[in-house]
Design an enzyme around this catalytic site. Structure first.
Site, PDB file in Angstrom:
ATOM      1  N   TYR A  54     -52.416  79.080 -25.488  1.00  0.00           N
ATOM      2  CA  TYR A  54     -51.863  79.957 -24.656  1.00  0.00           C
ATOM      3  C   TYR A  54     -52.956  80.814 -23.695  1.00  0.00           C
ATOM      4  O   TYR A  54     -52.873  81.142 -22.451  1.00  0.00           O
ATOM      5  CB  TYR A  54     -51.035  80.995 -25.079  1.00  0.00           C
ATOM      6  CG  TYR A  54     -50.497  82.205 -24.098  1.00  0.00           C
ATOM      7  CD1 TYR A  54     -49.665  81.822 -23.231  1.00  0.00           C
ATOM      8  CD2 TYR A  54     -51.017  83.380 -24.179  1.00  0.00           C
ATOM      9  CE1 TYR A  54     -49.038  82.888 -22.410  1.00  0.00           C
ATOM     10  CE2 TYR A  54     -50.710  84.207 -23.235  1.00  0.00           C
ATOM     11  CZ  TYR A  54     -49.678  84.085 -22.342  1.00  0.00           C
ATOM     12  OH  TYR A  54     -49.332  84.928 -21.426  1.00  0.00           O
ATOM     13  N   GLN A 158     -51.085  97.460 -14.431  1.00  0.00           N
ATOM     14  CA  GLN A 158     -50.618  95.979 -13.864  1.00  0.00           C
ATOM     15  C   GLN A 158     -48.906  95.879 -13.656  1.00  0.00           C
ATOM     16  O   GLN A 158     -48.425  96.083 -14.907  1.00  0.00           O
ATOM     17  CB  GLN A 158     -51.299  95.108 -14.427  1.00  0.00           C
ATOM     18  CG  GLN A 158     -50.852  93.628 -13.731  1.00  0.00           C
ATOM     19  CD  GLN A 158     -49.730  92.954 -14.280  1.00  0.00           C
ATOM     20  OE1 GLN A 158     -49.324  93.245 -15.330  1.00  0.00           O
ATOM     21  NE2 GLN A 158     -48.904  92.247 -13.400  1.00  0.00           N
ATOM     22  N   TYR A 160     -45.569  94.002 -12.404  1.00  0.00           N
ATOM     23  CA  TYR A 160     -44.736  92.829 -11.737  1.00  0.00           C
ATOM     24  C   TYR A 160     -43.524  93.577 -11.235  1.00  0.00           C
ATOM     25  O   TYR A 160     -42.953  94.277 -12.014  1.00  0.00           O
ATOM     26  CB  TYR A 160     -44.495  91.853 -12.910  1.00  0.00           C
ATOM     27  CG  TYR A 160     -45.587  90.982 -13.326  1.00  0.00           C
ATOM     28  CD1 TYR A 160     -46.106  90.028 -12.626  1.00  0.00           C
ATOM     29  CD2 TYR A 160     -46.149  91.278 -14.496  1.00  0.00           C
ATOM     30  CE1 TYR A 160     -47.199  89.068 -12.955  1.00  0.00           C
ATOM     31  CE2 TYR A 160     -47.014  90.305 -15.038  1.00  0.00           C
ATOM     32  CZ  TYR A 160     -47.622  89.394 -14.213  1.00  0.00           C
ATOM     33  OH  TYR A 160     -48.665  88.775 -14.822  1.00  0.00           O
ATOM     34  N   THR A 186     -49.237  92.492  -8.980  1.00  0.00           N
ATOM     35  CA  THR A 186     -49.656  91.086  -8.954  1.00  0.00           C
ATOM     36  C   THR A 186     -48.266  90.566  -8.331  1.00  0.00           C
ATOM     37  O   THR A 186     -47.225  90.640  -8.505  1.00  0.00           O
ATOM     38  CB  THR A 186     -49.399  90.613 -10.404  1.00  0.00           C
ATOM     39  OG1 THR A 186     -50.432  91.363 -11.024  1.00  0.00           O
ATOM     40  CG2 THR A 186     -49.610  89.139 -10.488  1.00  0.00           C
ATOM     41  N   HIS A 300     -54.485  83.570 -10.417  1.00  0.00           N
ATOM     42  CA  HIS A 300     -53.964  83.737 -12.072  1.00  0.00           C
ATOM     43  C   HIS A 300     -54.669  82.879 -13.004  1.00  0.00           C
ATOM     44  O   HIS A 300     -53.901  82.682 -13.636  1.00  0.00           O
ATOM     45  CB  HIS A 300     -52.339  83.401 -11.876  1.00  0.00           C
ATOM     46  CG  HIS A 300     -51.659  84.605 -12.644  1.00  0.00           C
ATOM     47  ND1 HIS A 300     -50.968  85.570 -12.231  1.00  0.00           N
ATOM     48  CD2 HIS A 300     -51.387  84.544 -14.100  1.00  0.00           C
ATOM     49  CE1 HIS A 300     -50.383  85.993 -13.105  1.00  0.00           C
ATOM     50  NE2 HIS A 300     -50.359  85.662 -14.315  1.00  0.00           N
ATOM     51  N   ARG A 303     -53.342  79.604 -13.701  1.00  0.00           N
ATOM     52  CA  ARG A 303     -51.978  79.439 -14.565  1.00  0.00           C
ATOM     53  C   ARG A 303     -50.653  79.458 -13.821  1.00  0.00           C
ATOM     54  O   ARG A 303     -49.416  79.305 -14.463  1.00  0.00           O
ATOM     55  CB  ARG A 303     -52.005  80.566 -15.597  1.00  0.00           C
ATOM     56  CG  ARG A 303     -53.092  80.872 -16.481  1.00  0.00           C
ATOM     57  CD  ARG A 303     -53.181  82.047 -16.889  1.00  0.00           C
ATOM     58  NE  ARG A 303     -52.210  82.451 -18.319  1.00  0.00           N
ATOM     59  CZ  ARG A 303     -52.251  81.987 -19.348  1.00  0.00           C
ATOM     60  NH1 ARG A 303     -53.338  81.073 -19.722  1.00  0.00           N
ATOM     61  NH2 ARG A 303     -51.476  82.223 -20.236  1.00  0.00           N
ATOM     62  N   THR A 332     -60.760  84.639 -12.003  1.00  0.00           N
ATOM     63  CA  THR A 332     -60.819  83.099 -12.378  1.00  0.00           C
ATOM     64  C   THR A 332     -61.993  82.282 -12.603  1.00  0.00           C
ATOM     65  O   THR A 332     -62.620  82.341 -11.636  1.00  0.00           O
ATOM     66  CB  THR A 332     -59.745  82.439 -11.390  1.00  0.00           C
ATOM     67  OG1 THR A 332     -58.525  83.222 -11.321  1.00  0.00           O
ATOM     68  CG2 THR A 332     -59.544  81.170 -11.817  1.00  0.00           C
TER      69      THR A 332
END
Length: 403
Positions: A54, A158, A160, A186, A300, A303, A332
């Protein structure tokens, strides 16, 4: 003919110098790690396969992540000599405040799954080393608990945007009240990416004890013991979930997210606003016009969309598009201090590291995260010295180019 003799005892004593025995097994493991790759190797041994994959994996064929790492491998450094570099200042100004190192800890979800100390350990290391820490909406430690364990750390939150905007507004209120000075929105997750390692491993959040995970757990008893004897592994900012990460994104996140939502976030959040997940220069320019004080060039961690733009290659045109109106950060593929120096020389204002400190966390909890910081700091200092620069601000495009 060579004349031979027996060595004198004093001569043997000079060369027979065994290393001091380190009693603590965690300290012993970490002492053997000299690079982030070494921490990754230890992490792979210490955690179940599904958990490691993961963290380590990316979407589909994982080309986005592979290309990002190859881009850093393709950087050519061009040093200056005779510059006098006995003292190196690694600090940078980030959104009006100083960071002791030119990177911040990126937001990562499910962090207590990697190690039971989780977000609290990372926040304490951030506080101790004077670097910012971004807590994820998908974190497994609450906004308030992170603030309590690291009251002096510079904390970011962060976000969403969920289908339920009221829940997002409540999270922003809680973060501001708890002392988080920056919001990182994000925007690259309208739907979940196809993370094939997770699908093949059958990873759910929290992990389910199936026959396969039971067999794997037998090889990692310490991880399972810590999971089962500490607080339940739950999301701290949303209700519990029993599916995969991609299913959670599709269920909770708002696929209709648009610029009206960005304006709403800007009006709702009183602190600094960073927009993360920018993958083309036009979007960088537009979100700055909408009120972002910084943008993060990010796919990301590879991902989400496979074969997405490589952030390091996107950096020059994004800098041109923003034109100095906002800070430009990058993530990244960053796995060394040399990678960080390369990005800074090419114009980035800050780097975000995620997997690098998670490998440390999996390898040894809080001490492993600290080891990751020590490794990165040493590599940054050494690279700057070999480039002939004493301050981060002295780095420029003449010091690093993409071959």
């Amino acid at each position: 003919m060579t004349r031979r003799r027996l060595p004198r005892p004093a001569e043997l004593a000079e060369i027979l110098r065994p290393k001091p025995f380190v009693a603590n097994p965690t300290d012993r493991r970490l002492a053997a790690a000299h690079t982030i790759a070494d921490l990754r190797t230890i992490a792979r041994r210490r955690t179940p396969r599904a958990v490691f994959d993961y963290t380590d994996g990316a979407a589909e064929l994982e080309d986005s992540l592979r290309r990002a790492r190859q881009a850093y491998r393709g950087v050519e450094f061009r040093p200056n000599v005779l510059r006098g570099v006995s003292d190196v200042d690694t600090s940078v100004e980030v959104l009006g405040a100083r960071s002791a190192l030119p990177f911040a800890f990126a937001p990562t979800g499910f962090t207590r799954m990697m190690h039971h100390e989780g977000e609290s350990a990372v926040a304490r290391v951030a506080q101790r080393n004077g670097v910012p820490y971004a807590l994820s909406t998908m974190g497994t430690t609450s906004i308030e608990d992170v603030a309590a364990v690291a009251p002096e750390a510079r904390k970011w939150f962060q976000l969403y945007v969920w289908r339920d905007h009221g829940a997002g507004a409540e999270l922003m209120r809680r973060a501001w009240d708890a002392g988080y000075d920056t919001l990182m929105l994000t925007v690259d997750t309208p739907v979940g990416g196809a993370r094939l390692r997770d699908m093949r491993n059958g990873l759910t959040i929290p992990p389910a004890l199936t026959l396969r995970t039971f067999v794997d757990g037998a090889m990692h008893p310490a991880w399972w013991f810590n999971l089962l004897t500490t607080e339940p592994l739950l999301f701290a900012s949303l209700t519990s979930w029993g599916g995969t990460a991609a299913e959670l994104i599709d269920e909770m996140f708002d696929p209709t997210l648009g610029y009206d939502d960005l304006v709403w976030v800007r009006e709702s959040w009183p602190g600094k606003l960073v927009v993360k997940g920018i993958q083309n220069p036009a979007d960088a320019k537009d979100v700055v016009k909408a009120g972002a004080e910084a943008v993060v060039l990010s796919n990301h961690g590879g991902r989400q969309l496979d074969r997405a733009p490589t952030p390091l290659e996107l950096l020059p045109p994004a800098l041109d598009a923003v034109g100095g109106d906002a800070e430009v950060w990058i993530d990244t593929g960053i796995l060394s201090g040399g990678d960080i120096v390369a990005a800074l020389a090419m114009g980035a204002d800050l780097c975000l590291v995620g997997r690098a400190y998670l490998y440390g966390l999996m390898a040894g909890g809080e001490r492993g995260v600290q080891r990751a910081v020590d490794i990165l700091r040493g590599e940054i200092v050494r690279t700057m010295q070999l480039l002939g620069v004493r301050t981060v601000g002295a780095l420029n495009t003449g010091h690093a180019v993409l071959r």
